[in-house]
Design a protein around this motif. Structure first.
Motif, PDB file in Angstrom:
ATOM      1  N   ALA A   1       2.973   2.095 -11.619  1.00 21.68           N
ATOM      2  CA  ALA A   1       2.245   1.808 -10.467  1.00 21.68           C
ATOM      3  C   ALA A   1       0.501   1.459 -10.624  1.00 21.68           C
ATOM      4  CB  ALA A   1       2.398   2.776  -9.335  1.00 21.68           C
ATOM      5  N   ASP A   2       0.005   2.634 -11.256  1.00 13.45           N
ATOM      6  CA  ASP A   2      -1.434   2.186 -11.475  1.00 13.45           C
ATOM      7  C   ASP A   2      -1.673   1.187 -12.259  1.00 13.45           C
ATOM      8  OD1 ASP A   2      -4.232   3.770 -10.750  1.00 13.45           O
ATOM      9  OD2 ASP A   2      -4.131   3.622 -12.978  1.00 13.45           O
ATOM     10  N   ILE A   3      -1.128   0.924 -13.174  1.00  9.92           N
ATOM     11  CA  ILE A   3      -1.352  -0.312 -14.121  1.00  9.92           C
ATOM     12  C   ILE A   3      -1.235  -1.882 -13.236  1.00  9.92           C
ATOM     13  CG2 ILE A   3      -0.764  -1.726 -16.147  1.00  9.92           C
ATOM     14  CD1 ILE A   3      -0.226   1.100 -17.355  1.00  9.92           C
ATOM     15  N   LEU A   4      -0.020  -1.559 -12.458  1.00  8.02           N
ATOM     16  CA  LEU A   4       0.264  -3.040 -12.027  1.00  8.02           C
ATOM     17  C   LEU A   4      -0.716  -3.335 -10.825  1.00  8.02           C
ATOM     18  CD1 LEU A   4       3.706  -4.425 -11.258  1.00  8.02           C
ATOM     19  CD2 LEU A   4       2.236  -3.861  -9.331  1.00  8.02           C
ATOM     20  N   PHE A   5      -1.304  -2.146 -10.120  1.00  6.48           N
ATOM     21  CA  PHE A   5      -1.915  -2.545  -8.958  1.00  6.48           C
ATOM     22  C   PHE A   5      -3.415  -3.005  -9.400  1.00  6.48           C
ATOM     23  CE2 PHE A   5       1.414  -1.181  -6.434  1.00  6.48           C
ATOM     24  CZ  PHE A   5       1.383  -1.648  -5.251  1.00  6.48           C
ATOM     25  N   LYS A   6      -3.765  -2.413 -10.293  1.00  3.77           N
ATOM     26  CA  LYS A   6      -5.331  -2.587 -10.869  1.00  3.77           C
ATOM     27  C   LYS A   6      -5.329  -3.614 -11.780  1.00  3.77           C
ATOM     28  CE  LYS A   6      -6.936   2.315 -10.789  1.00  3.77           C
ATOM     29  NZ  LYS A   6      -7.380   3.252 -11.500  1.00  3.77           N
ATOM     30  N   ALA A   7      -4.195  -4.123 -12.680  1.00  8.28           N
ATOM     31  CA  ALA A   7      -4.343  -5.087 -13.321  1.00  8.28           C
ATOM     32  C   ALA A   7      -3.070  -6.137 -13.446  1.00  8.28           C
ATOM     33  CB  ALA A   7      -4.790  -4.698 -14.739  1.00  8.28           C
ATOM     34  N   PRO A   8      -2.712  -6.697 -12.381  1.00  8.84           N
ATOM     35  CA  PRO A   8      -1.263  -7.360 -12.317  1.00  8.84           C
ATOM     36  C   PRO A   8      -1.318  -8.563 -13.413  1.00  8.84           C
ATOM     37  CG  PRO A   8      -2.792  -8.152 -10.517  1.00  8.84           C
ATOM     38  CD  PRO A   8      -3.405  -6.877 -11.051  1.00  8.84           C
ATOM     39  N   ALA A   9      -0.193  -8.657 -13.919  1.00 10.01           N
ATOM     40  CA  ALA A   9      -0.178  -9.732 -15.154  1.00 10.01           C
ATOM     41  C   ALA A   9       0.552 -10.903 -14.691  1.00 10.01           C
ATOM     42  CB  ALA A   9       0.524  -8.945 -16.359  1.00 10.01           C
TER      43      ALA A   9
ATOM     44  N   SER B   1       1.019  -1.427   0.042  1.00 12.90           N
ATOM     45  CA  SER B   1      -0.006   0.139  -0.058  1.00 12.90           C
ATOM     46  C   SER B   1       0.980   1.214  -0.037  1.00 12.90           C
ATOM     47  CB  SER B   1      -1.084   0.023   1.272  1.00 12.90           C
ATOM     48  OG  SER B   1      -1.817  -1.205   1.105  1.00 12.90           O
ATOM     49  N   VAL B   2       2.066   1.244   0.700  1.00 14.28           N
ATOM     50  CA  VAL B   2       2.699   2.327   0.912  1.00 14.28           C
ATOM     51  C   VAL B   2       3.444   2.501  -0.522  1.00 14.28           C
ATOM     52  CG1 VAL B   2       4.800   3.171   1.864  1.00 14.28           C
ATOM     53  CG2 VAL B   2       3.249   2.344   3.241  1.00 14.28           C
ATOM     54  N   VAL B   3       3.858   1.581  -1.237  1.00 16.18           N
ATOM     55  CA  VAL B   3       4.614   1.453  -2.556  1.00 16.18           C
ATOM     56  C   VAL B   3       3.895   2.200  -3.525  1.00 16.18           C
ATOM     57  CG1 VAL B   3       5.523   0.035  -4.284  1.00 16.18           C
ATOM     58  CG2 VAL B   3       6.295  -0.291  -1.924  1.00 16.18           C
ATOM     59  N   ARG B   4       2.566   1.862  -3.373  1.00 17.82           N
ATOM     60  CA  ARG B   4       1.542   2.342  -4.391  1.00 17.82           C
ATOM     61  C   ARG B   4       1.359   3.486  -4.315  1.00 17.82           C
ATOM     62  NH1 ARG B   4      -4.994   0.394  -5.482  1.00 17.82           N
ATOM     63  NH2 ARG B   4      -4.968   1.744  -7.448  1.00 17.82           N
ATOM     64  N   HIS B   5       1.528   4.028  -2.844  1.00 20.07           N
ATOM     65  CA  HIS B   5       1.059   5.485  -2.729  1.00 20.07           C
ATOM     66  C   HIS B   5       2.433   6.475  -3.398  1.00 20.07           C
ATOM     67  CE1 HIS B   5      -0.435   9.149  -0.499  1.00 20.07           C
ATOM     68  NE2 HIS B   5       0.812   9.147  -0.356  1.00 20.07           N
ATOM     69  N   ILE B   6       3.306   5.806  -3.128  1.00 19.55           N
ATOM     70  CA  ILE B   6       4.806   6.679  -3.255  1.00 19.55           C
ATOM     71  C   ILE B   6       5.378   6.503  -4.844  1.00 19.55           C
ATOM     72  CG2 ILE B   6       6.400   5.301  -2.389  1.00 19.55           C
ATOM     73  CD1 ILE B   6       7.779   7.524  -1.242  1.00 19.55           C
TER      74      ILE B   6
ATOM     75  N   SER C   1     -11.895  -3.362  -4.367  1.00 19.08           N
ATOM     76  CA  SER C   1     -11.624  -4.737  -4.173  1.00 19.08           C
ATOM     77  C   SER C   1     -10.419  -5.135  -3.725  1.00 19.08           C
ATOM     78  CB  SER C   1     -11.585  -5.238  -5.571  1.00 19.08           C
ATOM     79  OG  SER C   1     -10.809  -4.537  -6.493  1.00 19.08           O
ATOM     80  N   GLY C   2      -9.633  -4.050  -3.426  1.00 20.27           N
ATOM     81  CA  GLY C   2      -8.040  -4.301  -3.251  1.00 20.27           C
ATOM     82  C   GLY C   2      -7.357  -3.292  -2.387  1.00 20.27           C
ATOM     83  N   ALA C   3      -6.075  -3.160  -2.835  1.00 23.15           N
ATOM     84  CA  ALA C   3      -5.078  -2.328  -2.422  1.00 23.15           C
ATOM     85  C   ALA C   3      -5.370  -0.715  -2.356  1.00 23.15           C
ATOM     86  CB  ALA C   3      -3.637  -2.516  -2.725  1.00 23.15           C
ATOM     87  N   ALA C   4      -5.478  -0.041  -1.385  1.00 24.41           N
ATOM     88  CA  ALA C   4      -5.884   1.211  -1.370  1.00 24.41           C
ATOM     89  C   ALA C   4      -4.604   2.143  -1.197  1.00 24.41           C
ATOM     90  CB  ALA C   4      -7.140   1.660  -0.181  1.00 24.41           C
ATOM     91  N   ALA C   5      -4.521   3.230  -1.799  1.00 18.62           N
ATOM     92  CA  ALA C   5      -3.323   3.909  -1.792  1.00 18.62           C
ATOM     93  C   ALA C   5      -3.326   4.564  -0.415  1.00 18.62           C
ATOM     94  CB  ALA C   5      -3.172   5.165  -2.891  1.00 18.62           C
TER      95      ALA C   5
END
Length: 341
Positions: free
Chosen positions: A241-249, A218-223, A337-341
């Motif tokens: 970051a936005d792409i990876l956290f919303k749609a991990p491949a 969550s911290v990683v996504r925020h910064i 559904s998941g990680a919030a910033a």
């Protein structure tokens, strides 16, 4: 075109075993970092995540040449740090600094805060006397500590304040690049937010570039602007970051993100449980190193090592099935559904 400030090319670090009772000097080398390519642009924050033991901190130390690489290049402004003489490396270190995980263990308890922050000026022979005191006072202002703190000692401060002292020391030589190695993991949640906000403010004010190493997603996504996911010594996914956290491949990235508690109390998320344990870096599996734990793995995965390749949406993924389209990238996750910033 964005200027690349620092870059790792095919970076490798193997730790040879040492001991009196080893049969062979070359047996069972720990492959901590095993071919990492990572370019970081000026004023960018790249998050580096993965399970404990995957090689994150080793990569950070290699970037600063605090560890000597087994092979590969570390290019800073186009110059290979590996080829520098000790004198040339000393000059480059002004631009390359680190903020350590433990804000108490990284500070000398016998030195005053003023002496700790002022030590880089003495080592590099940049300032002394009243000029050094003036610079220390400015750095204390910069990280939000009173100037009177210069006369006190590390044990007289809270964990968050000690980390601010560590940040002030890292900024003393006006660096361009900071490795933040689990810089907030030892702090309370509320203090974490304050230190993260400080790092972001400093980045905007001073034009800093960060490699932010953390297990707190969550911290990683925020910064972070971009995020690199490591598994067993290699990067398996690199994306905005936005792409990876919303749609991990990558299947490993999906499993990591599924472990984050939902951001909404009523939200439900299917946890992708990994089978088995992380293989030992003493015995890397043949083929894809994630294959023994991957529920999508096919025979090709167990025999052929996938390269980190760019897929349709511009991200880089080391997965045969994602690269050839047989494993599709999942739909973007909903906001709750998941990680919030």
């Amino acid at each position: 075109m964005t200027e690349i400030l620092i870059e790792a090319r095919r970076l490798v670090k193997h730790f040879e075993p040492r001991g009196l009772f080893l049969k062979k000097k070359s047996e069972a080398a720990v492959r901590a970092v095993d071919g990492v390519d990572l370019a970081i642009a000026a004023k960018e924050t790249v998050g580096l995540v993965g399970e404990s033991g995957c090689g994150k901190s080793t990569v950070g130390r290699l970037f600063l040449r605090l560890l000597e690489p087994t092979s590969g290049q570390i290019l800073h402004k186009g110059r290979d740090l590996v080829s520098l003489t000790p004198k040339e490396l000393e000059e480059r270190r002004r631009d390359l600094q680190i903020v350590f995980q433990d804000p108490f263990g990284s500070l000398n308890p016998r030195m005053s805060v003023g002496a700790i922050i002022g030590e880089p000026f003495a080592i590099h022979r940049l300032a002394k006397g009243a000029e050094r005191e003036r610079r220390v006072a400015r750095l204390l202002d910069l990280v939000g500590l009173p100037r009177a703190a210069a006369d006190r000692y590390p044990h007289q401060f809270s964990g968050g304040q000690r980390q601010r002292i560590g940040i002030a020391r890292a900024l003393a030589l006006e660096p361009q690049f900071l490795v933040c190695d689990e810089a907030v993991s030892a702090l309370d949640v509320s203090v974490q937010a304050q230190v993260i906000n400080l790092l972001q403010d400093l980045q905007r004010e001073l034009g800093l570039t960060y490699l932010f190493i953390s297990h707190n997603l969550s911290v990683v996504r925020h910064i972070s602007d971009r995020v690199a996911v490591m598994y067993l010594g290699r990067i398996v996914e690199l994306a905005d970051a936005d792409i990876l956290f919303k749609a991990p491949a990558h299947p490993y990235t999906r499993a990591l993100l599924s472990a984050i508690p939902p951001g909404h109390p009523r939200a439900k998320r299917d946890r992708e449980k990994l089978k088995g344990d992380v293989p030992s870096p003493l015995a890397i599996p043949q083929g894809c190193r994630f294959a023994p734990r991957c529920r999508f793995a096919v025979e090709r995965c167990r025999s052929e090592d996938p390269a980190l390749s760019i897929i349709a949406d511009g991200r880089s993924v080391a997965c045969h099935l994602v690269a050839d389209g047989s494993l599709s990238v999942p739909p973007r996750l909903s906001p709750h559904s998941g990680a919030a910033a």
